[in-house]
Write a protein that holds these residues in place. Structure first.
Motif, PDB file in Angstrom:
ATOM      1  N   LYS B  16       0.811  -1.226   0.000  1.00 30.52           N
ATOM      2  CA  LYS B  16       0.000   0.000   0.000  1.00 30.52           C
ATOM      3  C   LYS B  16       0.841   1.270   0.000  1.00 30.52           C
ATOM      4  N   GLU B  17       2.139   1.139   0.171  1.00 31.53           N
ATOM      5  CA  GLU B  17       2.998   2.322   0.043  1.00 31.53           C
ATOM      6  C   GLU B  17       3.147   2.683  -1.428  1.00 31.53           C
ATOM      7  N   ASP B  18       3.389   3.951  -1.701  1.00 30.90           N
ATOM      8  CA  ASP B  18       3.741   4.389  -3.054  1.00 30.90           C
ATOM      9  C   ASP B  18       5.257   4.286  -3.201  1.00 30.90           C
ATOM     10  N   VAL B  19       5.698   3.957  -4.419  1.00 30.49           N
ATOM     11  CA  VAL B  19       7.140   3.822  -4.635  1.00 30.49           C
ATOM     12  C   VAL B  19       7.487   4.361  -6.016  1.00 30.49           C
ATOM     13  N   THR B  20       8.621   5.053  -6.101  1.00 31.81           N
ATOM     14  CA  THR B  20       9.079   5.596  -7.378  1.00 31.81           C
ATOM     15  C   THR B  20      10.421   4.984  -7.739  1.00 31.81           C
ATOM     16  N   LEU B  21      10.486   4.481  -8.961  1.00 35.37           N
ATOM     17  CA  LEU B  21      11.720   3.904  -9.492  1.00 35.37           C
ATOM     18  C   LEU B  21      12.334   4.917 -10.449  1.00 35.37           C
ATOM     19  N   ASP B  22      13.589   5.250 -10.218  1.00 38.75           N
ATOM     20  CA  ASP B  22      14.238   6.298 -10.998  1.00 38.75           C
ATOM     21  C   ASP B  22      14.932   5.730 -12.233  1.00 38.75           C
ATOM     22  N   CYS B  23      14.937   6.546 -13.286  1.00 38.37           N
ATOM     23  CA  CYS B  23      15.642   6.191 -14.521  1.00 38.37           C
ATOM     24  C   CYS B  23      16.210   7.468 -15.116  1.00 38.37           C
ATOM     25  N   VAL B  24      17.507   7.494 -15.310  1.00 36.22           N
ATOM     26  CA  VAL B  24      18.169   8.631 -15.938  1.00 36.22           C
ATOM     27  C   VAL B  24      18.903   8.106 -17.160  1.00 36.22           C
ATOM     28  N   TYR B  25      18.809   8.836 -18.264  1.00 35.96           N
ATOM     29  CA  TYR B  25      19.418   8.335 -19.492  1.00 35.96           C
ATOM     30  C   TYR B  25      20.345   9.373 -20.103  1.00 35.96           C
ATOM     31  N   GLU B  26      21.243   8.893 -20.954  1.00 32.89           N
ATOM     32  CA  GLU B  26      22.142   9.769 -21.696  1.00 32.89           C
ATOM     33  C   GLU B  26      22.069   9.391 -23.168  1.00 32.89           C
ATOM     34  N   THR B  27      21.919  10.380 -24.009  1.00 33.06           N
ATOM     35  CA  THR B  27      21.955  10.156 -25.451  1.00 33.06           C
ATOM     36  C   THR B  27      22.242  11.454 -26.149  1.00 33.06           C
ATOM     37  N   ARG B  28      22.908  11.382 -27.294  1.00 33.76           N
ATOM     38  CA  ARG B  28      23.153  12.580 -28.091  1.00 33.76           C
ATOM     39  C   ARG B  28      22.067  12.755 -29.148  1.00 33.76           C
ATOM     40  N   ASP B  29      21.223  11.734 -29.293  1.00 35.08           N
ATOM     41  CA  ASP B  29      20.167  11.806 -30.292  1.00 35.08           C
ATOM     42  C   ASP B  29      19.040  12.725 -29.806  1.00 35.08           C
ATOM     43  N   THR B  30      18.418  13.410 -30.748  1.00 38.30           N
ATOM     44  CA  THR B  30      17.287  14.258 -30.385  1.00 38.30           C
ATOM     45  C   THR B  30      15.983  13.466 -30.422  1.00 38.30           C
ATOM     46  N   THR B  31      16.003  12.378 -31.148  1.00 38.68           N
ATOM     47  CA  THR B  31      14.820  11.519 -31.216  1.00 38.68           C
ATOM     48  C   THR B  31      15.182  10.145 -30.699  1.00 38.68           C
ATOM     49  N   TYR B  32      14.401   9.688 -29.747  1.00 35.88           N
ATOM     50  CA  TYR B  32      14.682   8.388 -29.145  1.00 35.88           C
ATOM     51  C   TYR B  32      13.414   7.890 -28.474  1.00 35.88           C
ATOM     52  N   TYR B  33      13.471   6.633 -28.050  1.00 38.77           N
ATOM     53  CA  TYR B  33      12.337   6.014 -27.371  1.00 38.77           C
ATOM     54  C   TYR B  33      12.793   5.464 -26.026  1.00 38.77           C
ATOM     55  N   LEU B  34      11.906   5.549 -25.072  1.00 38.83           N
ATOM     56  CA  LEU B  34      12.166   5.030 -23.733  1.00 38.83           C
ATOM     57  C   LEU B  34      11.133   3.966 -23.393  1.00 38.83           C
ATOM     58  N   PHE B  35      11.574   2.972 -22.652  1.00 37.43           N
ATOM     59  CA  PHE B  35      10.711   1.849 -22.300  1.00 37.43           C
ATOM     60  C   PHE B  35      10.889   1.483 -20.829  1.00 37.43           C
ATOM     61  N   TRP B  36       9.856   0.868 -20.285  1.00 37.36           N
ATOM     62  CA  TRP B  36       9.955   0.169 -19.007  1.00 37.36           C
ATOM     63  C   TRP B  36       9.453  -1.256 -19.205  1.00 37.36           C
ATOM     64  N   TYR B  37      10.215  -2.199 -18.611  1.00 36.69           N
ATOM     65  CA  TYR B  37       9.829  -3.601 -18.614  1.00 36.69           C
ATOM     66  C   TYR B  37       9.850  -4.115 -17.179  1.00 36.69           C
ATOM     67  N   LYS B  38       8.996  -5.091 -16.925  1.00 37.09           N
ATOM     68  CA  LYS B  38       8.928  -5.738 -15.610  1.00 37.09           C
ATOM     69  C   LYS B  38       9.388  -7.188 -15.757  1.00 37.09           C
TER      70      LYS B  38
END
Lengths: 118, 114
Positions: B16-38
């Motif tokens: 019942k607690e809330d939880v936040t998972l952090d994700c920081v990315y690095e790229t030189r591209d201006t167009t890209y896609y981000l995903f989350w998988y479990k």
């Protein structure tokens, strides 16, 4: 109706042997992939195939060779297995026709094959 | 170079607690896609979300929500009112436009205790 399937689920073998892992997708996707997940859960791409052409080949030993008999299958052959090859291997597929098609479609993964080399 | 950092190796919360998972990315591209998988204990990889770099709107799907902030190169994932079934390893991933090379973060193992 499994979307991406792999066989076998578990594979235990001796060092030096040659083995294959099969992958099939029934999603009609154009691109298929192989990933390796090591014991620390790091996931790294090994290969991808698009319309029977190899697109990515990371720094993977040439003992590993992907073979695609048709668009729905991408098998992974491994020669002269080594202890360090022990890992979980995942197959995946995605829709995009070419990497320059302008999108990066979602990759759907198979259940994984746990390879143990003794 | 493309890189994804998930600084939280393991997180443990009570149901019942809330939880936040952090994700920081690095790229030189201006167009890209981000995903989350479990990846639950059974081992399969389950797709959760795909986001392109031009769409900074936050997304909510049931108890799951995602906060994409281009200014800080982050794509964080929040689970509200966590449940035991949320226990899994969660991976953030980046794909630059023009190739299929999906770069995964190291994953965050979330344990939700009853």
């Amino acid at each position: 109706d499994t979307a991406v399937s792999q066989t076998p689920k578990y594979l235990v073998t001796q060092m030096g042997n040659d083995k294959s892992i099969k992958c099939e997708q029934n999603l009609g996707h154009d691109t298929m992939y192989w990933y390796k997940q090591d014991s620390k859960k790091f996931l790294k791409i090994m290969f991808s195939y698009n319309n029977k052409e190899l697109i990515i080949n990371e720094t993977v030993p040439n003992r590993f060779s992907p073979k695609s008999p048709d668009k729905a299958h991408l098998n992974l052959h491994i020669n002269s297995l080594e202890l360090g090859d022990s890992a979980v291997y995942f197959c995946a597929s995605s829709q995009e026709r070419t990497p320059l098609a302008g999108v990066a479609d979602t990759q759907y993964f198979g259940p994984g094959t746990r390879l143990t080399v003794l | 170079a493309q890189k994804v950092t998930q600084a939280q190796t393991e997180i443990s919360v009570v149901e019942k607690e809330d939880v936040t998972l952090d994700c920081v990315y690095e790229t030189r591209d201006t167009t890209y896609y981000l995903f989350w998988y479990k990846q639950p204990p059974s081992g399969e990889l389950v797709f959760l979300i795909r986001r392109n770099s031009f769409d900074e709107q936050n997304e909510i799907s049931g108890r799951y929500s995602w906060n994409f902030q281009k200014s800080t190169s982050s794509f964080n994932f929040t689970i509200t009112a966590s449940q035991v079934v949320d226990s899994a390893v969660y991976f953030c991933a980046l794909v630059p436009l023009g190739n299929n090379d999906m770069r995964f973060g190291a994953g965050t193992r979330l344990t939700v205790k009853p």
